[in-house]
Design a protein around this motif. Structure first.
Motif, PDB file in Angstrom:
ATOM      1  N   ALA B  79       0.892  -1.309  -0.093  1.00 43.95           N
ATOM      2  CA  ALA B  79      -0.030  -0.088  -0.104  1.00 43.95           C
ATOM      3  C   ALA B  79       0.841   1.161  -0.157  1.00 43.95           C
ATOM      4  O   ALA B  79       0.714   2.134  -0.634  1.00 43.95           O
ATOM      5  CB  ALA B  79      -0.888  -0.190   1.106  1.00 43.95           C
ATOM      6  N   TYR B  82       2.497   1.710  -3.505  1.00 45.88           N
ATOM      7  CA  TYR B  82       1.489   2.177  -4.266  1.00 45.88           C
ATOM      8  C   TYR B  82       1.061   3.686  -4.000  1.00 45.88           C
ATOM      9  O   TYR B  82       0.778   4.484  -5.060  1.00 45.88           O
ATOM     10  CB  TYR B  82       0.088   1.446  -4.306  1.00 45.88           C
ATOM     11  CG  TYR B  82       0.433   0.240  -5.205  1.00 45.88           C
ATOM     12  CD1 TYR B  82       1.134  -0.707  -5.159  1.00 45.88           C
ATOM     13  CD2 TYR B  82      -0.889   0.310  -6.304  1.00 45.88           C
ATOM     14  CE1 TYR B  82       1.234  -1.765  -6.098  1.00 45.88           C
ATOM     15  CE2 TYR B  82      -0.651  -0.838  -7.083  1.00 45.88           C
ATOM     16  CZ  TYR B  82       0.138  -1.951  -6.962  1.00 45.88           C
ATOM     17  OH  TYR B  82       0.246  -3.067  -7.878  1.00 45.88           O
ATOM     18  N   GLU B  83       1.207   4.127  -2.837  1.00 45.78           N
ATOM     19  CA  GLU B  83       0.999   5.360  -2.539  1.00 45.78           C
ATOM     20  C   GLU B  83       2.169   6.427  -3.170  1.00 45.78           C
ATOM     21  O   GLU B  83       1.617   7.617  -3.712  1.00 45.78           O
ATOM     22  CB  GLU B  83       0.926   5.725  -0.945  1.00 45.78           C
ATOM     23  CG  GLU B  83       0.640   7.120  -0.447  1.00 45.78           C
ATOM     24  CD  GLU B  83       0.390   7.408   0.914  1.00 45.78           C
ATOM     25  OE1 GLU B  83      -0.167   6.112   1.460  1.00 45.78           O
ATOM     26  OE2 GLU B  83       0.142   8.265   1.416  1.00 45.78           O
ATOM     27  N   ARG B  88      -1.733   8.882  -3.749  1.00 45.28           N
ATOM     28  CA  ARG B  88      -2.921   8.780  -3.017  1.00 45.28           C
ATOM     29  C   ARG B  88      -2.862   7.335  -2.218  1.00 45.28           C
ATOM     30  O   ARG B  88      -1.968   6.472  -2.376  1.00 45.28           O
ATOM     31  CB  ARG B  88      -4.094   8.896  -3.630  1.00 45.28           C
ATOM     32  CG  ARG B  88      -4.014   7.528  -4.840  1.00 45.28           C
ATOM     33  CD  ARG B  88      -5.466   7.816  -5.747  1.00 45.28           C
ATOM     34  NE  ARG B  88      -5.549   7.069  -6.623  1.00 45.28           N
ATOM     35  CZ  ARG B  88      -6.143   5.616  -6.823  1.00 45.28           C
ATOM     36  NH1 ARG B  88      -6.468   5.220  -5.766  1.00 45.28           N
ATOM     37  NH2 ARG B  88      -6.009   5.126  -7.867  1.00 45.28           N
ATOM     38  N   PHE B  90      -3.494   3.957  -0.287  1.00 48.43           N
ATOM     39  CA  PHE B  90      -4.382   2.718  -0.658  1.00 48.43           C
ATOM     40  C   PHE B  90      -4.453   1.927   0.519  1.00 48.43           C
ATOM     41  O   PHE B  90      -3.731   1.775   1.336  1.00 48.43           O
ATOM     42  CB  PHE B  90      -3.240   1.899  -1.411  1.00 48.43           C
ATOM     43  CG  PHE B  90      -3.187   2.433  -3.038  1.00 48.43           C
ATOM     44  CD1 PHE B  90      -3.962   1.838  -3.950  1.00 48.43           C
ATOM     45  CD2 PHE B  90      -2.709   3.422  -3.300  1.00 48.43           C
ATOM     46  CE1 PHE B  90      -4.094   2.097  -5.097  1.00 48.43           C
ATOM     47  CE2 PHE B  90      -2.494   4.023  -4.523  1.00 48.43           C
ATOM     48  CZ  PHE B  90      -3.293   3.360  -5.677  1.00 48.43           C
ATOM     49  N   ASP B  91      -5.650   1.026   0.734  1.00 45.40           N
ATOM     50  CA  ASP B  91      -6.077   0.223   1.710  1.00 45.40           C
ATOM     51  C   ASP B  91      -5.190  -1.017   1.753  1.00 45.40           C
ATOM     52  O   ASP B  91      -5.289  -1.818   0.737  1.00 45.40           O
ATOM     53  CB  ASP B  91      -7.747  -0.012   1.693  1.00 45.40           C
ATOM     54  CG  ASP B  91      -7.874  -1.069   2.584  1.00 45.40           C
ATOM     55  OD1 ASP B  91      -7.086  -1.464   3.626  1.00 45.40           O
ATOM     56  OD2 ASP B  91      -9.219  -1.103   2.860  1.00 45.40           O
ATOM     57  N   THR B  94      -6.761  -4.177   0.204  1.00 42.83           N
ATOM     58  CA  THR B  94      -6.949  -4.444  -1.204  1.00 42.83           C
ATOM     59  C   THR B  94      -5.636  -5.165  -1.871  1.00 42.83           C
ATOM     60  O   THR B  94      -5.724  -5.444  -3.275  1.00 42.83           O
ATOM     61  CB  THR B  94      -7.257  -3.180  -1.870  1.00 42.83           C
ATOM     62  OG1 THR B  94      -6.283  -2.216  -1.744  1.00 42.83           O
ATOM     63  CG2 THR B  94      -8.419  -2.299  -1.310  1.00 42.83           C
ATOM     64  N   LEU B 223      -4.835   2.704 -12.973  1.00 42.60           N
ATOM     65  CA  LEU B 223      -5.277   3.238 -11.602  1.00 42.60           C
ATOM     66  C   LEU B 223      -5.138   4.930 -11.675  1.00 42.60           C
ATOM     67  O   LEU B 223      -5.743   5.513 -10.687  1.00 42.60           O
ATOM     68  CB  LEU B 223      -4.012   2.813 -10.490  1.00 42.60           C
ATOM     69  CG  LEU B 223      -4.054   1.483 -10.195  1.00 42.60           C
ATOM     70  CD1 LEU B 223      -2.743   1.027  -9.420  1.00 42.60           C
ATOM     71  CD2 LEU B 223      -5.058   1.612  -8.878  1.00 42.60           C
ATOM     72  N   PRO B 228     -13.803   3.358  -8.008  1.00 40.45           N
ATOM     73  CA  PRO B 228     -13.783   2.250  -7.020  1.00 40.45           C
ATOM     74  C   PRO B 228     -14.589   1.024  -7.533  1.00 40.45           C
ATOM     75  O   PRO B 228     -14.251  -0.165  -7.121  1.00 40.45           O
ATOM     76  CB  PRO B 228     -14.242   2.765  -5.874  1.00 40.45           C
ATOM     77  CG  PRO B 228     -14.099   4.242  -5.774  1.00 40.45           C
ATOM     78  CD  PRO B 228     -14.355   4.765  -7.394  1.00 40.45           C
ATOM     79  N   HIS B 253      -3.894  -6.441  -6.930  1.00 40.15           N
ATOM     80  CA  HIS B 253      -4.550  -5.328  -6.089  1.00 40.15           C
ATOM     81  C   HIS B 253      -5.977  -5.454  -6.648  1.00 40.15           C
ATOM     82  O   HIS B 253      -6.060  -5.439  -7.880  1.00 40.15           O
ATOM     83  CB  HIS B 253      -3.827  -4.046  -6.632  1.00 40.15           C
ATOM     84  CG  HIS B 253      -4.634  -2.961  -6.051  1.00 40.15           C
ATOM     85  ND1 HIS B 253      -4.996  -2.468  -4.883  1.00 40.15           N
ATOM     86  CD2 HIS B 253      -5.246  -1.938  -6.868  1.00 40.15           C
ATOM     87  CE1 HIS B 253      -5.618  -1.404  -4.690  1.00 40.15           C
ATOM     88  NE2 HIS B 253      -5.691  -0.968  -6.119  1.00 40.15           N
TER      89      HIS B 253
END
Lengths: 392, 392
Positions: B79, B82-83, B88, B90-91, B94, B223, B228, B253
């Motif tokens: 996460a 990816y951020e 931004r 990410f959870d 996921t 992405l 969502p 993901h």
């Protein structure tokens, strides 16, 4: 969100949650302090001499792609191990290294049972054979075994009743998880004759063959009675004998004619297994016999502890298993195995597997893994017994 | 023997041999001395600081079963990565750790495309997406891309033409293996609009996104534009960025709504990934940025070497790729890519991948991986050029 799930392939949607995983997730979320008897693993980490082989290979830079079906050294070591077990030579090209025994099962189902076709799975059974079949789009058919005087029985008539024109394979796990059922050679011969007569594949899961409590050196195997052209695939794993559960490394032993097809299936599933892990597998097979013997002895002692803790208990029906390292016992009046498994975590700090994880036939049962140190297992069984007493 | 093979599930029989593996097996059998440009991997082993994390975890006894979908620390590290890439949050829930990017693809196909349903795969394409689909019983449908001035083009019209009522998903690999095709954001928006309009899933394989030669920091990604509730699954791998090809560790993901279903599918495929490998993954993601940058630079230099070696050559049509680290070039008059790949091993001691490994459309092409040291790659390209000159 619901829409996304509804758009998923139906076979994937149908794939059930494992009752073992549901319980383990619940227990893990509680943090440490739970004695985990829910899974099929002991409390010893992989011994250092095996771990070292992997670490050395890592430092030597053995981190590249390799043969999809396994490095020659490991396939030769597997052939050598089988020769020791079965007293005759094996061709290294009949062994296929996989990313876990679980993957070995999935690949064997993918080799034999197509969409909407059926695989017979004697039940109670380890849920993952059923799950692997569902993922592939096949229909797992539970064949209920019967319990008489605490012994589980599977007959050819049971298989015959469950068979339909769509049946393609039988999953035979002996010694069995969770029941400890261990087919005699005569029973295996009967199953093989039935499979031959009906042109069914046998997926033979004999991974617990060294954990046998009948006095034999190892459990009977289809390898003792099979002909080269029999439709049998054997699955194997490093997990149990060598305390390598977390590694995810196993193998398939299969007729040579299937070599290219199996190599293709491995290529398109995980494309092989890390070389550095395979180096550890070679060491396990060629230098690990003393450790396997110590694991068997550990399980033997565990079986005694569990047997003593459960025998003569109010509500409990339990006969010590012939093989494997699980106690699968019935608790009279237990309304929900799953609720009992949660309660055992909350109230006794012991993780068990609910009987329903192994099929509907398991309701009312509890499974514990007894491959564990004397002290820890004794403490866990005291917790279980105390909980059982609260049931009245 | 033939009877046994005939008794295998038809979908397994249909699963094709990989033309890359066929060539690599041929080359490996020749012994050392072949410069292997056949696979999508470089010549550097996993860097020591990553390997050390795995070795330490092994010695610490992290060898037990763990969470099927990955340890929390690795999902958090994913996460975080990816951020950094997408600016931004990410959870972590996921992300799903898998036993290779290959397995990530297989699971994504298993999530979306059922028996006798279709998945569109722009072609030329990495053969394993096709293979994974066949294993699952789905029908891969090659969507021919067109080449104009050495640039490959994929349009929505191409996808539309290939679509049928049985189409469930599109596999979009951008930057692409083998062609280097890299979708612009506008092209991605068009594909996404098409997928939305037709309720198709997108399996997004953006594993080469950091290897981009257009001047951008990274390749455009779904992405950047997805909502969502879009039906998109992303596959990932540690293989390329961190020189971990041999580890077999990747991730998916996916929307949170699919969490339990994906966890079940992982459980029944390989039941998770070794904790000691995942510890190395955490280190790669959190401390490995300098190494990723050095890999990108290595590929950039490799691209220049290959470009120089091939430009202006008789018979050769080649435009440097926008992304990834492959040169996919056409050789006029080449009758069999596969025979040429064998000949290059025999006569030039260079391993390439035949164009036909990537679909029928690849006949006449050769693929080389240029993620390699200057000296070794220069030597390999000299061998290839010399071989091409023998064609007259």
């Amino acid at each position: 969100m619901g829409d996304l799930l509804a758009a998923v392939r139906p076979a994937a949607q149908r794939t059930p949650i494992s009752g073992i995983i549901r319980t383990a997730n619940y227990g893990r979320a509680k943090g440490p302090g739970i004695i985990p008897l829910w899974a099929g693993e002991g409390d010893l980490p992989t011994p250092r001499f095996i771990a070292e082989a992997a670490a050395k290979a890592l430092y030597d830079g053995e981190t590249f792609y390799t043969h999809s079906r396994g490095i020659p050294e490991l396939r030769e070591a597997l052939a050598g191990y089988y020769e020791t077990q079965f007293g005759r030579p094996f061709d290294p090209d009949t062994f296929f290294v996989t990313g876990s025994g679980m993957q070995a099962i999935q690949l064997c189902v993918a080799m034999t049972v197509g969409h909407d076709e059926e695989i017979l799975i004697p039940s109670p059974s380890w849920p993952n054979a059923t799950g692997a079949s569902t993922v592939i789009g096949a229909n797992p058919v539970a064949v209920p075994m019967r319990e008489a005087d605490g012994r589980w029985v599977l007959t050819v008539e049971d298989l015959e009743r469950a068979m339909t024109p769509k049946t393609r394979a039988i999953f035979v796990n002996s010694p069995a998880n969770p029941t400890g059922w261990t087919a005699t050679q005569e029973e295996m011969e009967a199953i093989l004759a039935f499979a031959r007569a009906n042109e069914l594949w046998i997926i033979a899961d004999e991974i617990y063959s060294r954990f046998i409590w009948t006095g034999a050196e190892r459990a009977p195997s289809f390898l003792d009675i099979a002909e080269p052209d029999d439709r049998i695939l054997w699955v194997g794993t490093f997990s149990k004998n060598w305390a390598m559960t977390g590694w995810r490394m196993g193998w398939i032993h299969a007729p040579l004619a299937l070599r290219q097809t199996l190599e293709n299936l491995i290529q398109y599933s995980t494309s092989g297994t890390a070389v550095f892990m395979q180096r550890a597998g070679v060491v396990a097979l060629t230098e690990g016999e003393w450790f396997v013997k110590s694991m068997i002895e550990r399980a033997r002692i565990g079986r005694d502890i569990v047997t003593e803790a459960l025998s003569g208990r109010n509500r409990v029906t339990f006969a010590p298993p012939d093989g494997a390292f699980y106690a699968f016992f019935k608790v009279a009046g237990l309304e929900s195995s799953q609720q009992a498994a949660f309660a055992l975590i909350d109230e006794a700090s012991v993780g068990t597997a609910p009987g329903t994880a192994f099929g509907d036939i398991g309701e009312g049962y509890v499974r514990v893994c007894f491959l564990r140190s004397k002290d820890s297992l004794t403490e866990a069984m005291q917790g279980i017994v105390k909980y059982l007493e609260t049931l009245g």
